[in-house]
Design a protein around this motif. Sequence first.
Motif, PDB file in Angstrom:
ATOM      1  N   UNK A   1       0.704  -1.061  -0.044  1.00  0.00           N
ATOM      2  CA  UNK A   1      -0.152  -0.080  -0.098  1.00  0.00           C
ATOM      3  C   UNK A   1       0.843   1.130   0.035  1.00  0.00           C
ATOM      4  N   UNK A   2       2.091   1.338   0.805  1.00  0.00           N
ATOM      5  CA  UNK A   2       2.797   2.320   1.033  1.00  0.00           C
ATOM      6  C   UNK A   2       3.500   2.502  -0.559  1.00  0.00           C
ATOM      7  N   UNK A   3       3.844   1.444  -1.215  1.00  0.00           N
ATOM      8  CA  UNK A   3       4.459   1.738  -2.580  1.00  0.00           C
ATOM      9  C   UNK A   3       3.532   2.201  -3.685  1.00  0.00           C
ATOM     10  N   UNK A   4       2.211   1.625  -3.587  1.00  0.00           N
ATOM     11  CA  UNK A   4       1.218   1.861  -4.545  1.00  0.00           C
ATOM     12  C   UNK A   4       0.934   3.617  -4.267  1.00  0.00           C
ATOM     13  N   UNK A   5       0.542   3.864  -3.051  1.00  0.00           N
ATOM     14  CA  UNK A   5       0.229   5.265  -2.854  1.00  0.00           C
ATOM     15  C   UNK A   5       1.447   6.203  -2.998  1.00  0.00           C
ATOM     16  N   UNK A   6       2.569   5.732  -2.767  1.00  0.00           N
ATOM     17  CA  UNK A   6       3.970   6.602  -3.207  1.00  0.00           C
ATOM     18  C   UNK A   6       3.856   6.961  -4.560  1.00  0.00           C
ATOM     19  N   UNK A   7       3.700   5.865  -5.327  1.00  0.00           N
ATOM     20  CA  UNK A   7       3.958   6.416  -6.885  1.00  0.00           C
ATOM     21  C   UNK A   7       2.738   7.216  -7.348  1.00  0.00           C
ATOM     22  N   UNK A   8       1.561   7.196  -6.733  1.00  0.00           N
ATOM     23  CA  UNK A   8       0.466   7.935  -6.967  1.00  0.00           C
ATOM     24  C   UNK A   8       0.639   9.621  -6.547  1.00  0.00           C
ATOM     25  N   UNK A   9       1.837   9.677  -5.647  1.00  0.00           N
ATOM     26  CA  UNK A   9       1.888  11.028  -5.347  1.00  0.00           C
ATOM     27  C   UNK A   9       1.266  11.505  -3.987  1.00  0.00           C
ATOM     28  N   UNK A  10       0.759  10.584  -3.140  1.00  0.00           N
ATOM     29  CA  UNK A  10      -0.013  10.891  -1.959  1.00  0.00           C
ATOM     30  C   UNK A  10       0.672  11.270  -0.943  1.00  0.00           C
ATOM     31  N   UNK A  11       0.004  12.198  -0.106  1.00  0.00           N
ATOM     32  CA  UNK A  11       0.971  12.850   1.117  1.00  0.00           C
ATOM     33  C   UNK A  11       1.328  11.535   1.961  1.00  0.00           C
ATOM     34  N   UNK A  12       2.531  11.819   2.336  1.00  0.00           N
ATOM     35  CA  UNK A  12       3.256  10.616   3.140  1.00  0.00           C
ATOM     36  C   UNK A  12       2.512  10.256   4.422  1.00  0.00           C
ATOM     37  N   UNK A  13       1.977  11.072   4.867  1.00  0.00           N
ATOM     38  CA  UNK A  13       1.402  11.075   6.161  1.00  0.00           C
ATOM     39  C   UNK A  13       0.162  10.401   5.977  1.00  0.00           C
ATOM     40  N   UNK A  14      -0.613  10.932   5.092  1.00  0.00           N
ATOM     41  CA  UNK A  14      -2.025  10.138   4.772  1.00  0.00           C
ATOM     42  C   UNK A  14      -1.771   8.696   4.133  1.00  0.00           C
ATOM     43  N   UNK A  15      -0.647   8.528   3.214  1.00  0.00           N
ATOM     44  CA  UNK A  15      -0.187   7.235   2.704  1.00  0.00           C
ATOM     45  C   UNK A  15      -0.200   6.349   4.003  1.00  0.00           C
ATOM     46  N   UNK A  16       0.668   6.921   4.996  1.00  0.00           N
ATOM     47  CA  UNK A  16       0.805   5.736   6.293  1.00  0.00           C
ATOM     48  C   UNK A  16      -0.351   5.367   7.045  1.00  0.00           C
ATOM     49  N   UNK A  17      -1.560   6.421   6.988  1.00  0.00           N
ATOM     50  CA  UNK A  17      -2.595   6.188   7.393  1.00  0.00           C
ATOM     51  C   UNK A  17      -3.415   5.040   6.701  1.00  0.00           C
ATOM     52  N   UNK A  18      -3.543   5.499   5.573  1.00  0.00           N
ATOM     53  CA  UNK A  18      -4.198   4.402   4.772  1.00  0.00           C
ATOM     54  C   UNK A  18      -3.704   3.273   4.675  1.00  0.00           C
ATOM     55  N   UNK A  19      -2.228   2.939   4.693  1.00  0.00           N
ATOM     56  CA  UNK A  19      -1.512   1.763   4.756  1.00  0.00           C
ATOM     57  C   UNK A  19      -1.739   1.015   5.931  1.00  0.00           C
ATOM     58  N   UNK A  20      -1.954   1.726   7.122  1.00  0.00           N
ATOM     59  CA  UNK A  20      -2.323   0.970   8.404  1.00  0.00           C
ATOM     60  C   UNK A  20      -3.566   0.320   8.283  1.00  0.00           C
TER      61      UNK A  20
END
Length: 74
Positions: free
Chosen positions: A27-46
């Motif tokens: 999930x972190x990799x997928x959201x990182x490639x989409x350019x999502x904010x890192x803080x929000x990416x961690x929340x979604x990844x959890x």
Amino acid sequence: MPESSVIRFISVLVVMLIAALIGYGFTLLRLGRKGVDPQEARSVAKRQARWFALIGVFLYLLSMVSIASLFVER
């Protein structure tokens, strides 16, 4: 499955941990490639990691019950 309930419990925890780590990483990799904010990416990844752990344990227990039923004498 082993007869000891402690071993069963530990195996379930290990499966949950592995599934959660895989889900979190993907999930972190997928959201990182989409350019999502890192803080929000961690929340979604959890949240996704919890979902992956739940699905992983469900499939693990389902497969163990199926395998065990093969060896039950009728």
